[in-house]
Design an enzyme around this catalytic site. Sequence first.
Site, mmCIF file in Angstrom:
data_model
loop_
_atom_site.group_PDB
_atom_site.id
_atom_site.type_symbol
_atom_site.label_atom_id
_atom_site.label_comp_id
_atom_site.label_asym_id
_atom_site.label_seq_id
_atom_site.Cartn_x
_atom_site.Cartn_y
_atom_site.Cartn_z
ATOM 1 C CG ASP A 120 -1.749 1.193 1.394
ATOM 2 O OD1 ASP A 120 -2.407 1.570 0.414
ATOM 3 O OD2 ASP A 120 -1.758 1.782 2.493
ATOM 4 C CG ASP A 166 -1.710 7.732 0.328
ATOM 5 O OD1 ASP A 166 -0.802 8.577 0.309
ATOM 6 O OD2 ASP A 166 -2.478 7.531 -0.629
#
Length: 221
Positions: free
Chosen positions: A9, A11
């Site tokens: 991922d 953020d």
Amino acid sequence: MNYQAAIFDMDGLLLDTERVCKGVFEEACASLSIPFLEDVYLDIIGRNAQGIEKVIRAGYGRDLDYPVLHNAWKTRYNAVVKHQAIPVKDGVVELLTWLKNHNIPTAVATSTQQDIAKIKLSLAGLDHYFDNLTTGCEVKNGKPDPEIYLLAAERLNIQPQQCLAFEDSNNGVRSAVSANMQTFQIPDLVQPSTQIRTLGHTISASLSDVLAVLKQRRQSA
């Protein structure tokens, strides 16, 4: 642990963006005299644009003018992330360097739209570490659905169960676990819920801790 690729991922996991995003959302709400509902906000973390809109509309009710709020939020957010390097989180560079040195392909699977994701990774100096980038605008079903992780694995030509997945949010963990990946969660703004803790994934304090685990397991293999 048997793995041939690693999918990240972005953020809240690679980049310390979640506090920036939350702060500008609060500013947008204040500018429009809309209350900031923290529980609603925290539930959008990890979701793509469609998922975010659905959660906010449900949480704020039918009187909300979502396009106006979204524009006020997006304008403030882009003013930051399109022009400033967001700080890289602890252990990111060390882990990515170690994976590259061991010829482990890497990818990003982020709910952020593609053009913004590319800018963020470039400004942070991380873009050269990854073999591909899969974003929320490329899938029909965003996190917590597994579609984005399955697409990222397909682009690497690696079976999902042979991929490590790294997430911070509960929605992201649901996505990675549903894709049958060996999932690590490094919590950021939201701690793992009781339900999430039953999924059987690994929860770590930082990616530095994850790297220590991977090194130890490789040595003992």
